[in-house]
Design a protein around this motif. Structure first.
Motif, short mmCIF file in Angstrom:
data_model
loop_
_atom_site.label_atom_id
_atom_site.label_comp_id
_atom_site.label_asym_id
_atom_site.label_seq_id
_atom_site.Cartn_x
_atom_site.Cartn_y
_atom_site.Cartn_z
N ASN A 33 -7.97 0.63 17.24
CA ASN A 33 -7.52 1.95 16.80
C ASN A 33 -6.48 1.83 15.70
OD1 ASN A 33 -9.14 3.22 18.57
ND2 ASN A 33 -7.50 3.79 20.03
N GLY A 34 -6.63 2.65 14.68
CA GLY A 34 -5.63 2.68 13.61
C GLY A 34 -5.71 1.53 12.64
N SER A 35 -6.77 0.73 12.70
CA SER A 35 -6.84 -0.44 11.81
C SER A 35 -7.39 -0.08 10.44
CB SER A 35 -7.70 -1.53 12.45
OG SER A 35 -9.00 -1.05 12.66
N GLY A 36 -7.87 1.14 10.28
CA GLY A 36 -8.31 1.56 8.94
C GLY A 36 -9.80 1.79 8.80
N LYS A 37 -10.51 1.93 9.91
CA LYS A 37 -11.97 2.12 9.82
C LYS A 37 -12.30 3.45 9.13
CE LYS A 37 -12.51 1.96 14.28
NZ LYS A 37 -11.13 1.73 14.76
N SER A 38 -11.60 4.51 9.56
CA SER A 38 -11.89 5.82 8.95
C SER A 38 -11.45 5.86 7.49
CB SER A 38 -11.21 6.94 9.72
OG SER A 38 -11.59 6.90 11.07
N ASN A 39 -10.47 5.03 7.13
CA ASN A 39 -10.05 4.99 5.72
C ASN A 39 -11.20 4.55 4.83
OD1 ASN A 39 -7.51 5.75 6.49
ND2 ASN A 39 -6.61 3.69 6.39
N ILE A 40 -12.14 3.79 5.40
CA ILE A 40 -13.28 3.32 4.61
C ILE A 40 -14.23 4.49 4.32
CG2 ILE A 40 -15.27 1.75 4.60
CD1 ILE A 40 -13.54 -0.15 6.34
N ILE A 56 -9.94 14.25 3.46
CA ILE A 56 -9.71 12.81 3.59
C ILE A 56 -8.37 12.56 4.27
CG2 ILE A 56 -11.27 11.86 1.85
CD1 ILE A 56 -8.95 12.17 -0.12
N ARG A 57 -7.98 13.50 5.11
CA ARG A 57 -6.84 13.38 6.01
C ARG A 57 -5.50 13.18 5.28
NH1 ARG A 57 -7.93 8.93 9.91
NH2 ARG A 57 -8.54 7.84 8.01
N GLY A 58 -5.32 13.93 4.20
CA GLY A 58 -4.05 13.87 3.48
C GLY A 58 -3.57 15.28 3.19
N VAL A 64 -3.46 9.26 -0.96
CA VAL A 64 -4.41 8.15 -0.75
C VAL A 64 -3.85 6.83 -1.29
CG1 VAL A 64 -6.44 9.67 -0.82
CG2 VAL A 64 -5.72 8.49 -2.92
N ILE A 65 -2.81 6.89 -2.10
CA ILE A 65 -2.25 5.66 -2.67
C ILE A 65 -1.44 4.93 -1.60
CG2 ILE A 65 -0.81 4.68 -4.51
CD1 ILE A 65 -1.32 7.29 -6.09
N PHE A 66 -1.65 3.63 -1.48
CA PHE A 66 -0.96 2.82 -0.48
C PHE A 66 0.55 3.07 -0.55
CE2 PHE A 66 1.21 -1.20 0.69
CZ PHE A 66 0.85 -1.24 2.03
N ALA A 67 1.11 3.50 0.58
CA ALA A 67 2.51 3.95 0.59
C ALA A 67 3.50 2.84 0.95
CB ALA A 67 2.65 5.11 1.57
N GLY A 68 3.01 1.62 1.13
CA GLY A 68 3.91 0.53 1.50
C GLY A 68 3.84 0.28 3.00
N SER A 142 -17.43 12.62 9.65
CA SER A 142 -16.29 11.95 10.26
C SER A 142 -16.21 12.23 11.76
CB SER A 142 -15.02 12.38 9.55
OG SER A 142 -14.93 13.78 9.62
N GLN A 143 -15.35 11.45 12.42
CA GLN A 143 -15.22 11.50 13.89
C GLN A 143 -15.22 12.92 14.49
OE1 GLN A 143 -11.97 9.24 15.82
NE2 GLN A 143 -12.32 7.82 14.14
N GLY A 144 -14.23 13.73 14.10
CA GLY A 144 -14.07 15.04 14.70
C GLY A 144 -15.25 15.96 14.42
P1 ATP Z 1 -9.04 5.29 14.80
O1 ATP Z 1 -9.59 4.20 15.61
O2 ATP Z 1 -7.86 5.99 15.42
O3 ATP Z 1 -10.06 6.23 14.23
P2 ATP Z 1 -9.07 3.91 12.32
O4 ATP Z 1 -9.34 2.47 12.57
O5 ATP Z 1 -10.18 4.75 11.84
O6 ATP Z 1 -8.38 4.58 13.56
P3 ATP Z 1 -7.59 4.96 10.16
O7 ATP Z 1 -7.28 6.29 10.69
O8 ATP Z 1 -8.66 4.82 9.14
O9 ATP Z 1 -7.85 3.96 11.34
O10 ATP Z 1 -6.31 4.26 9.52
C1 ATP Z 1 -5.05 4.66 9.82
C2 ATP Z 1 -4.09 3.66 9.24
O11 ATP Z 1 -4.07 3.75 7.83
C3 ATP Z 1 -2.70 3.93 9.74
O12 ATP Z 1 -2.12 2.71 10.14
C4 ATP Z 1 -2.00 4.48 8.52
O13 ATP Z 1 -0.64 4.12 8.49
C5 ATP Z 1 -2.73 3.79 7.39
N1 ATP Z 1 -2.65 4.55 6.16
C6 ATP Z 1 -3.23 5.73 5.85
N2 ATP Z 1 -2.88 6.14 4.62
C7 ATP Z 1 -2.03 5.20 4.13
C8 ATP Z 1 -1.31 5.06 2.91
N3 ATP Z 1 -1.39 5.95 1.92
N4 ATP Z 1 -0.54 3.96 2.76
C9 ATP Z 1 -0.45 3.03 3.73
N5 ATP Z 1 -1.10 3.11 4.90
C10 ATP Z 1 -1.88 4.18 5.11
#
Ligand code: ATP
Length: 187
Positions: A33-40, A56-58, A64-68, A142-144
């Motif tokens: 969870n939260g590893s970034g799958k949905s970000n893809i 895109i959840r913003g 969308v730019i990496f915030a550090g 997307s998921q929801g």
């Molecule tokens: P889940 O299993 O809950 O669906 P996931 O694997 O799909 O999660 P995402 O929701 O894609 O995960 O990714 C969320 C992660 O991306 C969070 O750790 C969040 O901090 C990070 N993230 C999102 N936007 C940014 C950003 N602009 N800069 C840095 N990190 C970001």
């Protein structure tokens, strides 16, 4: 026609250049969870021209730019390239491979590229128009949304299925024609 590769740089949780390659058929991305799958999937939607930050959840597009984080400094820009196989020629392009990329800077400036050449969003929409990909095509769900579709009213579900089947384009065309007729009638 299939998604061949995604290149991300500075996009959400991908600060450094990351390349994901896919082959025809089913591909699965696995991670905690939260590893970034949905970000893809957000990246695919975004590169194909998504205009709504909430889709895109913003809150703002530049979110969308990496915030550090994780010892890495924030990035100046985000860039996503989506490479689509077009060897069957379904998309309106003479190329057997279509590369679509989008970039956004912190100051809000952005650009689209089609096979490397700068272009407008409409050019991308046009290139994808016969492929059932792109905005409002439901090629990314997307998921929801899955739950929302299952629980939706028949009328809403019909709308969605028709859009996915490519009827949305004709509905828009009809709407434009009706507006034109109305203007003509008034003239
Ligand atoms: P889940 O299993 O809950 O669906 P996931 O694997 O799909 O999660 P995402 O929701 O894609 O995960 O990714 C969320 C992660 O991306 C969070 O750790 C969040 O901090 C990070 N993230 C999102 N936007 C940014 C950003 N602009 N800069 C840095 N990190 C970001």
């Amino acid at each position: 026609m299939y998604l061949k590769a995604i290149n991300l740089k500075g996009f959400k949780s991908f600060p450094d250049r990351t390349r994901l390659t896919f082959s025809p058929g089913v591909s699965v991305i696995v991670g905690p969870n939260g590893s970034g799958k949905s970000n893809i999937t957000d990246a695919v939607l975004w590169a194909l021209g998504e205009q709504s930050p909430t889709a895109i959840r913003g809150q703002q597009m530049r979110d969308v730019i990496f915030a550090g984080g994780n010892g890495q400094s924030p990035r100046r820009f985000a860039e996503v390239e989506v490479v689509i196989d077009n060897s069957e020629g379904r998309a309106a392009s003479e190329f057997s491979e279509i590369s679509i990329s989008r970039r956004i800077e912190r100051n809000g400036d952005g650009e689209y590229r089609l096979n490397g050449a700068r272009c407008r969003l409409v050019d991308i929409v046009e290139a994808l128009s016969d492929t059932n990909m792109g905005r409002e095509m439901h090629s990314v769900i997307s998921q929801g949304r899955v739950e929302a579709i299952v629980n939706s009213k028949p009328r809403e579900r019909r709308m969605l299925i028709e859009e996915a089947a490519g009827l949305g384009k004709h509905r828009k065309r009809r709407h434009r024609a009706q507006l034109k007729l109305e203007r003509t009638r008034q003239n």
